[in-house]
Design a protein around this motif. Structure first.
Motif, PDB file in Angstrom:
ATOM      1  N   GLN A 102     -16.300 -11.128 -13.631  1.00 28.38           N
ATOM      2  CA  GLN A 102     -17.576 -10.428 -13.505  1.00 28.38           C
ATOM      3  C   GLN A 102     -18.692 -11.315 -14.074  1.00 28.38           C
ATOM      4  N   ASP A 103     -19.899 -11.176 -13.554  1.00 24.89           N
ATOM      5  CA  ASP A 103     -21.067 -11.937 -14.014  1.00 24.89           C
ATOM      6  C   ASP A 103     -20.937 -13.425 -13.741  1.00 24.89           C
ATOM      7  N   ALA A 104     -20.056 -13.821 -12.837  1.00 25.73           N
ATOM      8  CA  ALA A 104     -19.925 -15.236 -12.503  1.00 25.73           C
ATOM      9  C   ALA A 104     -20.572 -15.533 -11.154  1.00 25.73           C
ATOM     10  N   ASP A 105     -21.270 -14.540 -10.614  1.00 19.31           N
ATOM     11  CA  ASP A 105     -21.987 -14.713  -9.344  1.00 19.31           C
ATOM     12  C   ASP A 105     -21.085 -14.975  -8.152  1.00 19.31           C
ATOM     13  N   TYR A 106     -19.871 -14.456  -8.187  1.00 20.79           N
ATOM     14  CA  TYR A 106     -19.007 -14.589  -7.012  1.00 20.79           C
ATOM     15  C   TYR A 106     -19.482 -13.614  -5.944  1.00 20.79           C
ATOM     16  N   GLU A 107     -19.215 -13.962  -4.681  1.00 21.05           N
ATOM     17  CA  GLU A 107     -19.712 -13.135  -3.586  1.00 21.05           C
ATOM     18  C   GLU A 107     -18.908 -11.857  -3.413  1.00 21.05           C
ATOM     19  N   ASP A 108     -17.571 -11.993  -3.525  1.00 21.27           N
ATOM     20  CA  ASP A 108     -16.692 -10.885  -3.164  1.00 21.27           C
ATOM     21  C   ASP A 108     -15.914 -10.349  -4.353  1.00 21.27           C
ATOM     22  N   ARG A 109     -15.458  -9.132  -4.166  1.00 24.78           N
ATOM     23  CA  ARG A 109     -14.554  -8.503  -5.119  1.00 24.78           C
ATOM     24  C   ARG A 109     -13.293  -8.062  -4.365  1.00 24.78           C
ATOM     25  N   ILE A 110     -12.140  -8.277  -4.990  1.00 23.84           N
ATOM     26  CA  ILE A 110     -10.900  -7.700  -4.474  1.00 23.84           C
ATOM     27  C   ILE A 110     -10.407  -6.687  -5.517  1.00 23.84           C
ATOM     28  N   MET A 111      -9.497  -5.809  -5.086  1.00 23.31           N
ATOM     29  CA  MET A 111      -9.049  -4.732  -5.978  1.00 23.31           C
ATOM     30  C   MET A 111      -7.526  -4.646  -5.996  1.00 23.31           C
ATOM     31  N   VAL A 112      -6.986  -4.530  -7.196  1.00 23.56           N
ATOM     32  CA  VAL A 112      -5.543  -4.316  -7.343  1.00 23.56           C
ATOM     33  C   VAL A 112      -5.339  -3.088  -8.227  1.00 23.56           C
ATOM     34  N   ILE A 113      -4.155  -2.514  -8.118  1.00 22.08           N
ATOM     35  CA  ILE A 113      -3.829  -1.316  -8.901  1.00 22.08           C
ATOM     36  C   ILE A 113      -2.513  -1.558  -9.621  1.00 22.08           C
ATOM     37  N   TYR A 114      -2.455  -1.152 -10.893  1.00 23.88           N
ATOM     38  CA  TYR A 114      -1.327  -1.475 -11.766  1.00 23.88           C
ATOM     39  C   TYR A 114      -0.692  -0.188 -12.269  1.00 23.88           C
ATOM     40  N   ASP A 115       0.635  -0.110 -12.178  1.00 24.30           N
ATOM     41  CA  ASP A 115       1.303   1.126 -12.612  1.00 24.30           C
ATOM     42  C   ASP A 115       2.027   0.976 -13.944  1.00 24.30           C
ATOM     43  N   GLY A 116       1.705  -0.087 -14.675  1.00 25.95           N
ATOM     44  CA  GLY A 116       2.355  -0.335 -15.960  1.00 25.95           C
ATOM     45  C   GLY A 116       3.369  -1.456 -15.872  1.00 25.95           C
ATOM     46  N   LEU A 117       3.915  -1.668 -14.644  1.00 28.59           N
ATOM     47  CA  LEU A 117       4.898  -2.727 -14.419  1.00 28.59           C
ATOM     48  C   LEU A 117       4.588  -3.528 -13.171  1.00 28.59           C
ATOM     49  N   HIS A 118       3.916  -2.899 -12.234  1.00 26.92           N
ATOM     50  CA  HIS A 118       3.851  -3.432 -10.883  1.00 26.92           C
ATOM     51  C   HIS A 118       2.412  -3.379 -10.350  1.00 26.92           C
ATOM     52  N   TYR A 119       2.058  -4.404  -9.587  1.00 23.70           N
ATOM     53  CA  TYR A 119       0.732  -4.462  -8.954  1.00 23.70           C
ATOM     54  C   TYR A 119       0.837  -4.239  -7.451  1.00 23.70           C
ATOM     55  N   ASP A 120      -0.080  -3.431  -6.926  1.00 22.08           N
ATOM     56  CA  ASP A 120      -0.270  -3.295  -5.486  1.00 22.08           C
ATOM     57  C   ASP A 120      -1.723  -3.647  -5.179  1.00 22.08           C
ATOM     58  N   SER A 121      -2.016  -3.811  -3.877  1.00 20.48           N
ATOM     59  CA  SER A 121      -3.394  -4.075  -3.452  1.00 20.48           C
ATOM     60  C   SER A 121      -4.103  -2.747  -3.168  1.00 20.48           C
ATOM     61  N   ILE A 122      -5.406  -2.721  -3.394  1.00 22.03           N
ATOM     62  CA  ILE A 122      -6.230  -1.617  -2.877  1.00 22.03           C
ATOM     63  C   ILE A 122      -7.118  -2.210  -1.788  1.00 22.03           C
ATOM     64  N   VAL A 123      -7.124  -1.532  -0.643  1.00 23.73           N
ATOM     65  CA  VAL A 123      -7.979  -1.959   0.462  1.00 23.73           C
ATOM     66  C   VAL A 123      -8.759  -0.747   0.959  1.00 23.73           C
ATOM     67  N   LEU A 124      -9.746  -1.002   1.804  1.00 22.57           N
ATOM     68  CA  LEU A 124     -10.462   0.089   2.469  1.00 22.57           C
ATOM     69  C   LEU A 124     -10.038   0.079   3.927  1.00 22.57           C
ATOM     70  N   ASN A 125      -9.892   1.280   4.476  1.00 24.65           N
ATOM     71  CA  ASN A 125      -9.421   1.389   5.849  1.00 24.65           C
ATOM     72  C   ASN A 125     -10.122   2.581   6.491  1.00 24.65           C
ATOM     73  N   PRO A 126     -10.480   2.454   7.776  1.00 20.72           N
ATOM     74  CA  PRO A 126     -11.171   3.576   8.435  1.00 20.72           C
ATOM     75  C   PRO A 126     -10.305   4.828   8.559  1.00 20.72           C
ATOM     76  N   SER A 127      -8.994   4.680   8.502  1.00 18.67           N
ATOM     77  CA  SER A 127      -8.110   5.842   8.626  1.00 18.67           C
ATOM     78  C   SER A 127      -7.711   6.343   7.238  1.00 18.67           C
ATOM     79  N   SER A 128      -7.666   7.671   7.067  1.00 18.36           N
ATOM     80  CA  SER A 128      -7.365   8.242   5.742  1.00 18.36           C
ATOM     81  C   SER A 128      -5.928   7.950   5.321  1.00 18.36           C
ATOM     82  N   ILE A 129      -5.049   7.615   6.283  1.00 20.60           N
ATOM     83  CA  ILE A 129      -3.684   7.243   5.901  1.00 20.60           C
ATOM     84  C   ILE A 129      -3.477   5.729   6.059  1.00 20.60           C
ATOM     85  N   GLY A 130      -4.560   5.019   6.329  1.00 22.09           N
ATOM     86  CA  GLY A 130      -4.461   3.565   6.445  1.00 22.09           C
ATOM     87  C   GLY A 130      -3.565   3.132   7.587  1.00 22.09           C
ATOM     88  N   ALA A 131      -3.637   3.881   8.692  1.00 26.95           N
ATOM     89  CA  ALA A 131      -2.684   3.701   9.784  1.00 26.95           C
ATOM     90  C   ALA A 131      -2.606   2.260  10.299  1.00 26.95           C
TER      91      ALA A 131
END
Ligand SMILES: [Zn+2]
Length: 201
Positions: A102-131
């Motif tokens: 943060q504050d490094a003037d990068y253009e983009d942000r990506i998102m990950v989610i952590y469950d205490g042991l494991h990482y998954d990606s978070i993405v945006l999708n037009p479908s509510s189930i990410g079809a």
């Protein structure tokens, strides 16, 4: 757009593959991204010293090169810098978001989610189930204020208890097969034996 948790394989490289999916839409970046960590550590010994890494830099570089070593906060910090992208890491148990780069003037942000042991990606999708995976939007502008759909996703994952309480979970040392309870025991075991690979069971 709907926030979707894209599940990444639990193969000890989930942090790298979660970041690789977000950045390149590829699940084959883990070896390259481990190398990025090693190169960054070698290139900047003043920043990445023993105090930062928790072990001697050469030892750390050897360890993180191995395909079974888990990445964590150190890797998110280094990858944000090396890939010149903000990495927002959402923790399901606490619902907290830490933004690396943060504050490094990068253009983009990506998102990950952590469950205490494991990482998954978070993405945006037009479908509510990410079809349609092809329609995943995995980079958002870095200036984007916290997205309501992402906050709602993290909240619902928390409500559904989709996290591991690392103070009390069961795990196994993959070197000597000893059963352990909680992160504190794992850290103590790693310290006394030098074993550094653990799996959940
Ligand atoms: Zn062991």
């Amino acid at each position: 757009m709907h926030a979707i948790r894209r599940v990444i394989a639990s193969d000890n490289s989930c942090l790298f593959n979660a970041v690789g999916y977000c950045c390149e839409k590829s699940l084959r970046e883990s070896t390259r991204l481990r190398k990025v960590i090693v190169d960054a550590i070698r290139a900047d010994p003043a920043t990445f010293d023993e105090a930062f890494l928790g072990k001697a830099p050469t030892e750390y570089a050897d360890w993180i090169s191995k395909p079974n070593s888990w990445g964590g906060q150190v890797e998110l910090f280094i990858l944000a810098k090396a890939l010149r992208v903000e990495i927002a890491a959402y923790d399901i148990q606490t619902e907290r978001c830490d933004v690396y780069g943060q504050d490094a003037d990068y253009e983009d942000r990506i998102m990950v989610i952590y469950d205490g042991l494991h990482y998954d990606s978070i993405v945006l999708n037009p479908s509510s189930i990410g079809a349609d995976v092809e329609k995943d939007v995995s980079r958002v502008p870095a200036s984007t204020p916290a997205l309501a759909s992402v906050a709602a996703l993290v909240r619902s994952q928390h409500a559904a208890k989709k996290f591991t309480d690392t103070a009390n979970f069961s795990l196994r040392c993959l070197v000597c097969q000893k059963g352990l309870t909680g992160q504190a025991e794992a850290v103590a075991h790693a310290k006394s034996t030098g074993h550094a690979n653990f799996g959940e069971y």
